[in-house]
Design a protein around this motif. Structure first.
Motif, PDB file in Angstrom:
ATOM      1  N   MET A 111      42.567 -27.745 -78.245  1.00 44.77           N
ATOM      2  CA  MET A 111      42.507 -26.451 -78.883  1.00 44.77           C
ATOM      3  C   MET A 111      43.263 -26.539 -80.207  1.00 44.77           C
ATOM      4  SD  MET A 111      43.566 -22.757 -77.297  1.00 44.77           S
ATOM      5  CE  MET A 111      42.538 -23.074 -75.900  1.00 44.77           C
ATOM      6  N   GLU A 112      42.703 -25.941 -81.229  1.00 42.28           N
ATOM      7  CA  GLU A 112      43.311 -25.942 -82.546  1.00 42.28           C
ATOM      8  C   GLU A 112      43.207 -24.550 -83.154  1.00 42.28           C
ATOM      9  OE1 GLU A 112      41.510 -28.839 -85.063  1.00 42.28           O
ATOM     10  OE2 GLU A 112      41.825 -30.474 -83.659  1.00 42.28           O
ATOM     11  N   GLY A 113      44.166 -24.208 -84.003  1.00 42.95           N
ATOM     12  CA  GLY A 113      44.106 -22.919 -84.672  1.00 42.95           C
ATOM     13  C   GLY A 113      45.304 -22.696 -85.574  1.00 42.95           C
ATOM     14  N   GLN A 114      45.255 -21.590 -86.305  1.00 38.78           N
ATOM     15  CA  GLN A 114      46.334 -21.227 -87.219  1.00 38.78           C
ATOM     16  C   GLN A 114      47.262 -20.211 -86.578  1.00 38.78           C
ATOM     17  OE1 GLN A 114      44.339 -19.895 -90.825  1.00 38.78           O
ATOM     18  NE2 GLN A 114      45.420 -21.501 -91.921  1.00 38.78           N
ATOM     19  N   CYS A 115      48.541 -20.352 -86.874  1.00 37.98           N
ATOM     20  CA  CYS A 115      49.536 -19.390 -86.420  1.00 37.98           C
ATOM     21  C   CYS A 115      49.228 -18.029 -87.046  1.00 37.98           C
ATOM     22  CB  CYS A 115      50.942 -19.848 -86.812  1.00 37.98           C
ATOM     23  SG  CYS A 115      52.231 -18.637 -86.433  1.00 37.98           S
ATOM     24  N   SER A 116      49.230 -16.988 -86.223  1.00 39.37           N
ATOM     25  CA  SER A 116      48.948 -15.626 -86.693  1.00 39.37           C
ATOM     26  C   SER A 116      50.015 -15.114 -87.651  1.00 39.37           C
ATOM     27  CB  SER A 116      48.851 -14.673 -85.501  1.00 39.37           C
ATOM     28  OG  SER A 116      47.809 -15.058 -84.650  1.00 39.37           O
ATOM     29  N   LYS A 117      51.192 -15.698 -87.605  1.00 39.81           N
ATOM     30  CA  LYS A 117      52.314 -15.224 -88.420  1.00 39.81           C
ATOM     31  C   LYS A 117      52.467 -16.039 -89.708  1.00 39.81           C
ATOM     32  CE  LYS A 117      55.707 -12.527 -86.813  1.00 39.81           C
ATOM     33  NZ  LYS A 117      55.462 -11.170 -86.503  1.00 39.81           N
ATOM     34  N   CYS A 118      52.612 -17.368 -89.578  1.00 35.15           N
ATOM     35  CA  CYS A 118      52.938 -18.198 -90.746  1.00 35.15           C
ATOM     36  C   CYS A 118      51.763 -19.027 -91.272  1.00 35.15           C
ATOM     37  CB  CYS A 118      54.115 -19.116 -90.424  1.00 35.15           C
ATOM     38  SG  CYS A 118      53.715 -20.464 -89.289  1.00 35.15           S
ATOM     39  N   GLN A 119      50.616 -18.978 -90.581  1.00 37.06           N
ATOM     40  CA  GLN A 119      49.387 -19.665 -90.982  1.00 37.06           C
ATOM     41  C   GLN A 119      49.437 -21.190 -90.890  1.00 37.06           C
ATOM     42  OE1 GLN A 119      46.898 -17.472 -91.344  1.00 37.06           O
ATOM     43  NE2 GLN A 119      48.521 -15.976 -91.065  1.00 37.06           N
ATOM     44  N   VAL A 120      50.455 -21.743 -90.214  1.00 39.20           N
ATOM     45  CA  VAL A 120      50.528 -23.196 -90.006  1.00 39.20           C
ATOM     46  C   VAL A 120      49.438 -23.603 -89.016  1.00 39.20           C
ATOM     47  CG1 VAL A 120      51.951 -24.997 -88.921  1.00 39.20           C
ATOM     48  CG2 VAL A 120      52.966 -23.433 -90.556  1.00 39.20           C
ATOM     49  N   TRP A 121      48.803 -24.733 -89.260  1.00 43.84           N
ATOM     50  CA  TRP A 121      47.757 -25.245 -88.381  1.00 43.84           C
ATOM     51  C   TRP A 121      48.406 -25.904 -87.171  1.00 43.84           C
ATOM     52  CZ3 TRP A 121      42.867 -24.021 -88.492  1.00 43.84           C
ATOM     53  CH2 TRP A 121      41.968 -24.737 -87.699  1.00 43.84           C
ATOM     54  N   MET A 122      47.958 -25.529 -85.967  1.00 45.58           N
ATOM     55  CA  MET A 122      48.539 -26.058 -84.728  1.00 45.58           C
ATOM     56  C   MET A 122      47.445 -26.699 -83.890  1.00 45.58           C
ATOM     57  SD  MET A 122      50.683 -22.710 -83.706  1.00 45.58           S
ATOM     58  CE  MET A 122      49.131 -21.833 -83.668  1.00 45.58           C
ATOM     59  N   LYS A 123      47.904 -27.589 -83.009  1.00 46.39           N
ATOM     60  CA  LYS A 123      46.972 -28.295 -82.143  1.00 46.39           C
ATOM     61  C   LYS A 123      47.566 -28.403 -80.747  1.00 46.39           C
ATOM     62  CE  LYS A 123      44.040 -32.333 -82.513  1.00 46.39           C
ATOM     63  NZ  LYS A 123      43.741 -33.529 -83.273  1.00 46.39           N
ATOM     64  N   GLY A 124      46.760 -28.115 -79.734  1.00 47.53           N
ATOM     65  CA  GLY A 124      47.153 -28.316 -78.346  1.00 47.53           C
ATOM     66  C   GLY A 124      48.439 -27.633 -77.942  1.00 47.53           C
ATOM     67  N   ALA A 125      49.320 -28.386 -77.285  1.00 49.45           N
ATOM     68  CA  ALA A 125      50.564 -27.843 -76.731  1.00 49.45           C
ATOM     69  C   ALA A 125      51.593 -27.503 -77.806  1.00 49.45           C
ATOM     70  CB  ALA A 125      51.165 -28.836 -75.735  1.00 49.45           C
ATOM     71  N   ASP A 126      51.311 -27.824 -79.070  1.00 52.62           N
ATOM     72  CA  ASP A 126      52.248 -27.479 -80.145  1.00 52.62           C
ATOM     73  C   ASP A 126      52.266 -25.985 -80.421  1.00 52.62           C
ATOM     74  OD1 ASP A 126      52.978 -30.105 -80.497  1.00 52.62           O
ATOM     75  OD2 ASP A 126      51.488 -30.462 -82.062  1.00 52.62           O
ATOM     76  N   GLU A 155      42.044 -14.085 -81.744  1.00 49.79           N
ATOM     77  CA  GLU A 155      42.565 -15.140 -82.620  1.00 49.79           C
ATOM     78  C   GLU A 155      44.068 -15.274 -82.441  1.00 49.79           C
ATOM     79  OE1 GLU A 155      41.283 -14.233 -86.584  1.00 49.79           O
ATOM     80  OE2 GLU A 155      39.194 -14.626 -86.107  1.00 49.79           O
ATOM     81  N   GLY A 156      44.572 -14.902 -81.248  1.00 50.80           N
ATOM     82  CA  GLY A 156      46.002 -14.923 -80.983  1.00 50.80           C
ATOM     83  C   GLY A 156      46.540 -16.330 -80.777  1.00 50.80           C
ATOM     84  N   ALA A 157      47.248 -16.843 -81.775  1.00 51.11           N
ATOM     85  CA  ALA A 157      47.893 -18.151 -81.696  1.00 51.11           C
ATOM     86  C   ALA A 157      49.160 -18.087 -82.539  1.00 51.11           C
ATOM     87  CB  ALA A 157      46.967 -19.244 -82.209  1.00 51.11           C
ATOM     88  N   TRP A 158      50.231 -18.686 -82.043  1.00 51.57           N
ATOM     89  CA  TRP A 158      51.514 -18.644 -82.748  1.00 51.57           C
ATOM     90  C   TRP A 158      52.229 -19.973 -82.624  1.00 51.57           C
ATOM     91  CZ3 TRP A 158      49.475 -14.752 -79.950  1.00 51.57           C
ATOM     92  CH2 TRP A 158      49.389 -13.492 -80.565  1.00 51.57           C
ATOM     93  N   CYS A 159      53.019 -20.299 -83.640  1.00 51.00           N
ATOM     94  CA  CYS A 159      54.022 -21.350 -83.507  1.00 51.00           C
ATOM     95  C   CYS A 159      55.065 -20.798 -82.529  1.00 51.00           C
ATOM     96  CB  CYS A 159      54.717 -21.618 -84.840  1.00 51.00           C
ATOM     97  SG  CYS A 159      53.653 -22.217 -86.146  1.00 51.00           S
ATOM     98  N   PRO A 160      55.690 -21.633 -81.703  1.00 55.11           N
ATOM     99  CA  PRO A 160      56.684 -21.101 -80.769  1.00 55.11           C
ATOM    100  C   PRO A 160      57.765 -20.258 -81.434  1.00 55.11           C
ATOM    101  CG  PRO A 160      56.133 -23.333 -80.158  1.00 55.11           C
ATOM    102  CD  PRO A 160      55.438 -23.051 -81.477  1.00 55.11           C
ATOM    103  N   ASN A 161      58.202 -20.613 -82.630  1.00 54.73           N
ATOM    104  CA  ASN A 161      59.255 -19.851 -83.310  1.00 54.73           C
ATOM    105  C   ASN A 161      58.759 -18.538 -83.907  1.00 54.73           C
ATOM    106  OD1 ASN A 161      61.264 -21.702 -82.736  1.00 54.73           O
ATOM    107  ND2 ASN A 161      60.893 -22.864 -84.596  1.00 54.73           N
ATOM    108  N   CYS A 162      57.459 -18.382 -84.057  1.00 53.69           N
ATOM    109  CA  CYS A 162      56.901 -17.181 -84.694  1.00 53.69           C
ATOM    110  C   CYS A 162      56.595 -16.060 -83.702  1.00 53.69           C
ATOM    111  CB  CYS A 162      55.634 -17.524 -85.465  1.00 53.69           C
ATOM    112  SG  CYS A 162      55.933 -18.486 -86.966  1.00 53.69           S
ATOM    113  N   PHE A 163      56.455 -16.363 -82.424  1.00 54.07           N
ATOM    114  CA  PHE A 163      56.125 -15.326 -81.451  1.00 54.07           C
ATOM    115  C   PHE A 163      57.407 -14.618 -81.038  1.00 54.07           C
ATOM    116  CE2 PHE A 163      55.141 -13.527 -77.291  1.00 54.07           C
ATOM    117  CZ  PHE A 163      53.976 -12.846 -77.591  1.00 54.07           C
ATOM    118  N   ARG A 164      57.604 -13.416 -81.559  1.00 54.00           N
ATOM    119  CA  ARG A 164      58.800 -12.630 -81.259  1.00 54.00           C
ATOM    120  C   ARG A 164      58.501 -11.162 -81.503  1.00 54.00           C
ATOM    121  NH1 ARG A 164      63.679 -13.848 -83.966  1.00 54.00           N
ATOM    122  NH2 ARG A 164      63.413 -15.922 -83.184  1.00 54.00           N
TER     123      ARG A 164
END
Length: 150
Positions: free
Chosen positions: A1-16, A34-43
């Protein structure tokens, strides 16, 4: 699975990343999630001041402080143990509609849902999460070795 963080727009892949269970799926009349976040962005957004138990006084009573955003973030792999749907999908499940940006009660509901999700993640022991994350990554590698499509 791949996608962009909803908050910071960083491209993420899999368990990242932290991906909603409904990611890229159309459910009912709604556009695909389209809900995807970097772990630090979900708050939480910090609109609500949360009471957080921090320590105990001499009599064994919890001392409660009021400190808004506790600074806790999602740990890598938390969503592999606790089923994760994003706040928007939870809102849609309950209200059967999208939240209205100008309606304060809808925005508060999203804040409360986010906090409940974070609480469910924080209830897990970090060693358990790390073990399960390693197992998931190893399992994904085995699927690739067997040439299965995920």
């Amino acid at each position: 699975m791949e996608g962009q963080c909803s908050k910071c727009q960083v491209w993420m892949k899999g368990a990242d990343g932290l991906f909603c269970a409904n990611y890229c799926w159309r459910r009912g009349p709604f556009v695909p999630c389209e809900g995807a976040w970097c772990p630090n962005c979900f708050r939480t957004e910090g609109k609500v001041k949360w009471f957080i138990r921090q320590e105990v006084d001499d009599d064994g009573n919890w001392l409660v402080t009021r400190d808004g955003d506790p600074g806790f973030v999602v740990g890598k792999g938390d969503h592999l143990i606790t089923p994760f749907q994003c706040p928007l999908c939870h809102f849609r499940n309950v209200q059967m509609r999208d939240p209205l940006p100008f309606l304060a009660s809808d925005q508060d509901a999203l804040e409360f849902i986010t906090r409940a999700i974070l609480d469910s993640f924080w209830s897990q022991e970090s060693s358990t999460v790390k073990t399960n994350l390693r197992a998931a990554v190893r399992g994904g590698a085995q699927w690739k070795d067997l040439a299965f499509q995920a």
